[in-house]
Design a protein around this motif. Structure first.
Motif, PDB file in Angstrom:
ATOM      1  N   TRP A 215      65.275  17.893  11.085  1.00 36.85           N
ATOM      2  CA  TRP A 215      64.169  18.858  11.186  1.00 36.85           C
ATOM      3  C   TRP A 215      62.844  18.129  11.375  1.00 36.85           C
ATOM      4  O   TRP A 215      62.016  18.533  12.201  1.00 36.85           O
ATOM      5  CB  TRP A 215      64.161  19.722   9.913  1.00 36.85           C
ATOM      6  CG  TRP A 215      63.033  20.694   9.793  1.00 36.85           C
ATOM      7  CD1 TRP A 215      62.864  21.868  10.471  1.00 36.85           C
ATOM      8  CD2 TRP A 215      61.906  20.585   8.914  1.00 36.85           C
ATOM      9  NE1 TRP A 215      61.704  22.486  10.068  1.00 36.85           N
ATOM     10  CE2 TRP A 215      61.099  21.731   9.103  1.00 36.85           C
ATOM     11  CE3 TRP A 215      61.500  19.632   7.964  1.00 36.85           C
ATOM     12  CZ2 TRP A 215      59.905  21.944   8.395  1.00 36.85           C
ATOM     13  CZ3 TRP A 215      60.321  19.852   7.251  1.00 36.85           C
ATOM     14  CH2 TRP A 215      59.540  20.986   7.470  1.00 36.85           C
TER      15      TRP A 215
ATOM     16  N   GLN B  37      56.600  28.869  14.028  1.00 35.41           N
ATOM     17  CA  GLN B  37      56.442  27.973  15.182  1.00 35.41           C
ATOM     18  C   GLN B  37      57.673  27.995  16.087  1.00 35.41           C
ATOM     19  O   GLN B  37      57.557  27.973  17.311  1.00 35.41           O
ATOM     20  CB  GLN B  37      56.172  26.544  14.701  1.00 35.41           C
ATOM     21  CG  GLN B  37      54.804  26.392  14.041  1.00 35.41           C
ATOM     22  CD  GLN B  37      54.641  25.036  13.372  1.00 35.41           C
ATOM     23  OE1 GLN B  37      55.458  24.632  12.535  1.00 35.41           O
ATOM     24  NE2 GLN B  37      53.593  24.323  13.732  1.00 35.41           N
ATOM     25  N   ARG B  38      58.829  28.062  15.478  1.00 34.06           N
ATOM     26  CA  ARG B  38      60.045  28.144  16.303  1.00 34.06           C
ATOM     27  C   ARG B  38      60.116  29.487  17.033  1.00 34.06           C
ATOM     28  O   ARG B  38      60.514  29.557  18.199  1.00 34.06           O
ATOM     29  CB  ARG B  38      61.296  27.948  15.426  1.00 34.06           C
ATOM     30  CG  ARG B  38      61.406  26.546  14.846  1.00 34.06           C
ATOM     31  CD  ARG B  38      62.782  26.275  14.254  1.00 34.06           C
ATOM     32  NE  ARG B  38      63.140  27.162  13.180  1.00 34.06           N
ATOM     33  CZ  ARG B  38      62.850  26.990  11.890  1.00 34.06           C
ATOM     34  NH1 ARG B  38      62.179  25.915  11.512  1.00 34.06           N
ATOM     35  NH2 ARG B  38      63.239  27.854  10.992  1.00 34.06           N
TER      36      ARG B  38
ATOM     37  N   LYS C 238      58.188  29.555  20.237  1.00 33.15           N
ATOM     38  CA  LYS C 238      58.929  28.999  21.385  1.00 33.15           C
ATOM     39  C   LYS C 238      59.921  30.015  21.943  1.00 33.15           C
ATOM     40  O   LYS C 238      60.111  30.117  23.156  1.00 33.15           O
ATOM     41  CB  LYS C 238      59.694  27.739  20.963  1.00 33.15           C
ATOM     42  CG  LYS C 238      58.797  26.578  20.626  1.00 33.15           C
ATOM     43  CD  LYS C 238      59.638  25.341  20.304  1.00 33.15           C
ATOM     44  CE  LYS C 238      58.726  24.181  19.954  1.00 33.15           C
ATOM     45  NZ  LYS C 238      59.081  22.957  20.664  1.00 33.15           N
TER      46      LYS C 238
ATOM     47  N   GLU D  13      62.516  15.165  12.668  1.00 41.56           N
ATOM     48  CA  GLU D  13      62.575  14.586  14.017  1.00 41.56           C
ATOM     49  C   GLU D  13      62.243  15.644  15.069  1.00 41.56           C
ATOM     50  O   GLU D  13      61.656  15.336  16.104  1.00 41.56           O
ATOM     51  CB  GLU D  13      63.985  14.036  14.251  1.00 41.56           C
ATOM     52  CG  GLU D  13      64.037  12.939  15.295  1.00 41.56           C
ATOM     53  CD  GLU D  13      65.464  12.406  15.460  1.00 41.56           C
ATOM     54  OE1 GLU D  13      66.045  11.976  14.436  1.00 41.56           O
ATOM     55  OE2 GLU D  13      65.982  12.445  16.595  1.00 41.56           O
ATOM     56  N   ASP D  14      62.604  16.890  14.785  1.00 45.40           N
ATOM     57  CA  ASP D  14      62.322  17.982  15.723  1.00 45.40           C
ATOM     58  C   ASP D  14      60.901  18.515  15.593  1.00 45.40           C
ATOM     59  O   ASP D  14      60.557  19.521  16.225  1.00 45.40           O
ATOM     60  CB  ASP D  14      63.315  19.135  15.504  1.00 45.40           C
ATOM     61  CG  ASP D  14      64.738  18.748  15.883  1.00 45.40           C
ATOM     62  OD1 ASP D  14      64.908  17.720  16.580  1.00 45.40           O
ATOM     63  OD2 ASP D  14      65.677  19.450  15.475  1.00 45.40           O
ATOM     64  N   GLY D  15      60.092  17.894  14.761  1.00 42.83           N
ATOM     65  CA  GLY D  15      58.691  18.274  14.702  1.00 42.83           C
ATOM     66  C   GLY D  15      58.279  19.030  13.454  1.00 42.83           C
ATOM     67  O   GLY D  15      57.144  19.523  13.373  1.00 42.83           O
ATOM     68  N   SER D  16      59.174  19.159  12.470  1.00 39.93           N
ATOM     69  CA  SER D  16      58.844  19.854  11.206  1.00 39.93           C
ATOM     70  C   SER D  16      58.275  21.239  11.457  1.00 39.93           C
ATOM     71  O   SER D  16      57.303  21.664  10.830  1.00 39.93           O
ATOM     72  CB  SER D  16      57.836  19.042  10.373  1.00 39.93           C
ATOM     73  OG  SER D  16      58.335  17.769  10.101  1.00 39.93           O
ATOM     74  N   LEU D  17      58.882  21.967  12.379  1.00 35.87           N
ATOM     75  CA  LEU D  17      58.370  23.302  12.715  1.00 35.87           C
ATOM     76  C   LEU D  17      58.829  24.326  11.686  1.00 35.87           C
ATOM     77  O   LEU D  17      59.993  24.336  11.289  1.00 35.87           O
ATOM     78  CB  LEU D  17      58.866  23.724  14.097  1.00 35.87           C
ATOM     79  CG  LEU D  17      58.530  22.790  15.256  1.00 35.87           C
ATOM     80  CD1 LEU D  17      59.037  23.386  16.571  1.00 35.87           C
ATOM     81  CD2 LEU D  17      57.023  22.535  15.340  1.00 35.87           C
TER      82      LEU D  17
END
Lengths: 511, 511
Positions: free
Chosen positions: B458, B468-469, B472, B460-464
């Motif tokens: 998580w 926020q997800r 997208k 690594e994926d930007g701590s969204l």
């Protein structure tokens, strides 16, 4: 069925001078019917499948020949560590002696809880090695965090229990931290709590410390500890968990036998299969406890997660898990034992919308299913790896909403309020009516976390989201904390016991 | 009871070449029992109280002498604008002719929905003058936002309906924006939709436009529009809402009569009183529709909020509101009409944890109550003042979970999966078992929003966070949007109608 307590010597003293608490009751009494997802035919099929599993496939009991011998003595058959049970054997053992409902005593008698029947006890999360907060991010939990969460649970009127391993104090040696955990529950709270299960001697220590608080005889005759015994699903128990179960059951303390299942990994992927397997596992553990000491309280537990198809990770708040929770509650009622399940589950790493949707889904379905002991109600994050400070107070707020829903509908004359409708009439507002004035203070649940203000007011207040508001709430609670009184002699006896025991063996972090 | 449609000329053409949609069904069919919070005695008491309110207190019908005359003709008595009804009169009128279940036709027949019975139709939020997104913050809604939300609903497999005033396009004149709203539902989606109710001529325009799509005769004989008729609680209807009701009912279109109650302001504070008052209001509106045109579909609606004691603001996701939803569903079943209630309600200003707890609480209780038409399922923020982009896709994800829960438990041999347990046995994992391989793809609901990955992944994926997800997700959906085909002749006829009507009177923003 609830046992009545006798006030023992030390216990009586410990309970004197207890602080007055806010007005929420010490546990929920549901005035609402349970929601039954399945009917008689389907539930009987699942019970029959559990019996088939126990009779034909059997379960493994690892490294515990004593347990196998005892079960064989009661009618099971064993092939090395594989143990099989004639149809109905476990059910019969349980129904012969296990109480349908029992009281767990707290050192403050106002906080005694009734477990089973129409009652629901809401309990903090259990087991996370990490903590999470906005301020500190995610880090390993310490004994200070542990104390903080015990304090927060103590101060939360809608949490009814202090829990057990509320987080893992990883700054303390693995083989000694149970002393500090049990002590913290006693020292910083006066609600009921759970014992250590990570090794049989630690279970013995938990019982010994409870006896210093409640008195020897009282403990042997009443439940003061509830203890979590996880199966190693599928269909396996080991000597650690069965060893802890033996300790607690032999001292008449409650054991909660809980299959821990990630469906797809530890069970088939389908709901009906999870329910049958979980029941089979629970039946064996509870029957074993009844053989050890007939009448010792047992709780049937269910912990089920579905699995992410993308990553294999456990997922929470899913409709499949909610169905299993519901079926488990029906099965426990039919068996005649209390049921443990549900909680504020989530895979989310923060107290965001994902965390809240998943927690709410699970809690509401647990409430309507009629869960009796809702471990993990507050604080759970990241699939149980982290205990969240903000999440804790948010979930505790939801606990209050569950209490109100469970009160049911007031159908008294005041509840029907026809006079109010007569008084006000069409087109007018009820704000100033006599009925509104008389009922306003208690009419609606009040949330500490929700912001219901206008957008403009919210902006003026800093545009804080729920997590930011929750941060303020938990910090204020910790700042305002006042410990419950604890008799000095008991405190000293506990500290002496801990010192003596800690000095008697070396620290270890191996297990 | 569901009426069968006849494929009309234009309708037949309009429905040709419809796009294939994802695999979710066009509406939910509940294979689960409803949860009944109250029993026979209490429900009968509430019905009796509603009758007492109608007989003794009566309701006000403002500025609508025609409606009063018609009701008096059917047995009511009038004292100026106060109208009273003999016990049972409204119930009898409704039960004599209102369908328990009906089909609302969509221009793509694959998206026809059945409203009533064991079916649940999940519908976007309705009415917000603002939109909210992470990117743009909170601002007035425009017709572009309206189109965006119609597109998002069209692309959401678990939303079954295009809704109505999905947000208020405040950049268009008040007296003409209904043309653009109805057109957008037809042009950018092929799911069923709702008509305008803000003035009787706008209701006429909605019917006229629907006839250009479905054909005159088809519309007069089948439901192609569902329309929201709010009472002015307490106990008041006005000529605008009754005027719109008259238009729709006389064309055989469905009217949803929904008391809108903030308890404490528009009703007493107690649940049983809210339920009785709301039923009284609903009975009058639905009975009136049956007098206008016997057999015209009606839906009993319930929109109830509790009230903040601190500010007087409405609050959402509360236990009291969930109880009212449950009781309303029971009352509708007893009356024999479909029920509208619940949704993704919240007072929160953003798609945070408050928004999610409150939405989930309401949706889950609505699902188990057996709500048939869940208006406001997706997007609702800020007590209905704002439509949230991120919230919309989050709620739509929850809609998918409701679908899965409502499917019930698979009790087939494959669902019971005893062979899988036999195959794997104690202590092994099920990941590679034949049963898991055969069922894995459909075993669990897959969320587009939830992150179930490890903490490390998580990060690594930007701590969204979830919001926020979700940002997208909705942006990708809008980027990927492909309009459903619409026959050119129909499109031109609609645009001609709109131009001619818009040119026939001046713009106005007064009402």
């Amino acid at each position: 069925m609830a046992r009545q307590g006798r006030t023992g010597g030390r216990r009586g003293r410990a309970q004197a001078n207890a602080l007055e608490k806010p007005s929420a009751p010490p546990y929920i009494t549901r005035n609402i019917p349970p929601y039954e997802l399945l009917g008689e035919v389907d539930l009987a099929q699942i019970e029959s499948n559990a019996d088939l599993i126990l009779e034909e496939i059997g379960i493994d009991i690892k490294d515990d020949p004593d347990a196998i011998a005892v079960l064989v003595g009661a009618g099971a058959t064993a092939d090395a560590e594989r143990v099989r049970f004639p149809r109905g054997m476990c059910r019969e053992l349980i129904q012969k002696s296990a109480p349908a409902m029992f009281t767990q005593y707290a050192r403050n008698p106002k906080n005694n809880v009734i477990i089973g029947g129409k009652h629901t006890v809401l309990v903090p999360a259990y087991g996370p090695p990490f903590v999470y907060s906005r301020e500190g991010g995610r880090r390993y939990a310490t004994i200070e965090d542990f104390r903080n969460f015990v304090k927060l649970a103590y101060m939360s009127p809608n949490l009814h229990h202090s829990g057990g391993t509320i987080c893992e104090p990883v700054d303390l040696p693995v083989n000694k931290r149970h002393f500090d955990m049990v002590y913290s529950h006693i020292k910083y709270s006066d609600k009921a709590f759970m014992g250590s299960v990570t090794a049989p001697p630690r279970a013995e220590d938990s019982v010994a410390m409870a006896k210093l608080v409640f008195g020897d005889e009282f403990v042997e005759q009443n439940c003061v500890l509830v203890n979590l015994i996880n199966a190693n699903s599928p269909l396996t128990f080991d000597s650690v968990m069965f060893g802890a179960l033996r300790v607690y059951a032999s001292h008449n303390q409650a054991t909660m036998v809980s299959p821990f299942i990630v469906a797809g990994a530890m069970s088939p992927v389908t709901v009906a299969a999870v329910a049958a397997q979980s029941l089979a596992e629970g039946l064996v553990g509870m029957a074993y406890a009844q053989i050890i000491r007939p009448g010792a309280p047992v709780i049937y537990g269910n912990f089920v997660s579905s699995m992410s198809m993308q990553s294999g990770a456990p997922t929470f708040g899913s409709p499949e898990a909610s169905q299993v929770i519901n079926i488990g509650a029906s099965l426990a009622r039919r068996l005649g034992v209390p049921f443990r399940s549900a909680g504020g589950f989530t895979s989310s790493k923060t107290a965001d919308a994902q965390a809240a949707y998943e927690a709410a889904n699970t809690m509401q379905h647990g409430l309507l299913a009629g869960v009796n002991f809702m471990l993990h109600t507050a604080g759970w994050l990241e699939g149980g790896l982290a205990m969240g400070y903000e999440k804790f107070v948010m979930d505790a707020d939801q606990a209050g909403m569950m209490r109100v829903y469970a009160q049911g509908v007031d159908m008294s004359e005041n509840g029907q309020a026809l006079d109010a409708i007569r008084e006000v009439g069409p087109g007018q507002h009820f704000l100033g009516s006599v009925h509104t004035q008389n009922n306003f203070k208690t009419a609606f649940y009040r949330s500490d976390i929700a912001d219901n203000n206008s957008y403009e007011q919210w902006v003026e207040d800093g545009s804080l989201d729920a997590e930011q508001r929750a941060e303020k709430v938990y910090k204020k609670m910790l700042a305002d904390y006042v410990p419950p009184p604890l008799e000095e002699a008991i405190d000293e006896a506990l500290l002496d016991y801990i010192k003596q025991k800690k000095d008697s063996f070396e620290d270890s972090n191996i297990s």
